[in-house]
Design a protein around this motif. Structure first.
Motif: not given
Length: 160
Positions: A107-114, A132-139
């Motif tokens: 569920g990770g995004t490029a923004l989450m990696f950064a 999109d800053t509201t996307i959630k990963d699997i956790k």
């Protein structure tokens, strides 16, 4: 995507890793499949971007490499450059159509990696480009949640 099996394919992956633009030009002229994958699902373009080879990445994208190709874990070149910290390649990928909000297998995004790896220049860039800053990963965590977990004050400021 096709799994690579020929010696030429293996040499293409090596050239992408090394940034050997001349060899890659030769392979493109010979009709190489730029969307082949190795055993981990990487394409040559993903490898070139991950290893910081901007001109090789550009060349492959212009020759038809899939900007949103995902490796075996669902990671993209954009995610890789956000992990490694290459803002210029990130801009190039987005210019060529990279999906800012594509999620990997976790569920990770490029923004989450950064965010996770303290690449605050890329956190800012991804947000400015419309991630999109509201996307959630699997956790169930957003990029802002990850900034809090990491104690990354600058990313918290950017993401709020």
């Amino acid at each position: 995507m096709t799994f690579s099996s020929t010696n030429e394919d293996h040499l293409l992956f090596d050239a992408a890793r090394k940034g050997d633009i001349d060899y890659i030009k030769e392979r493109i002229a010979a009709g190489a499949d730029l969307n082949i994958t190795d055993g981990r699902g990487f394409t040559p373009m993903i490898i070139a971007a991950y290893d910081g080879h901007e001109e090789v990445t550009r060349l492959m994208l212009e020759a038809g490499a899939d900007v949103n190709a995902q490796d075996g874990g669902g990671n993209t070149a954009l995610m890789g450059v956000c992990f490694k910290g290459y803002p210029e390649i990130a801009k190039l990928l987005v210019e060529k159509g990279a999906d800012l909000n594509l999620q990997n297998g976790n569920g990770g995004t490029a923004l989450m990696f950064a965010t996770l790896f303290g690449r605050n220049e890329l956190v800012k860039l991804m947000k400015e480009l419309g991630a999109d800053t509201t996307i959630k990963d699997i956790k169930g965590l957003t990029a802002l949640d990850l900034a809090y977990q990491q104690g990354n004050e600058e990313a918290k400021e950017i993401l709020q």
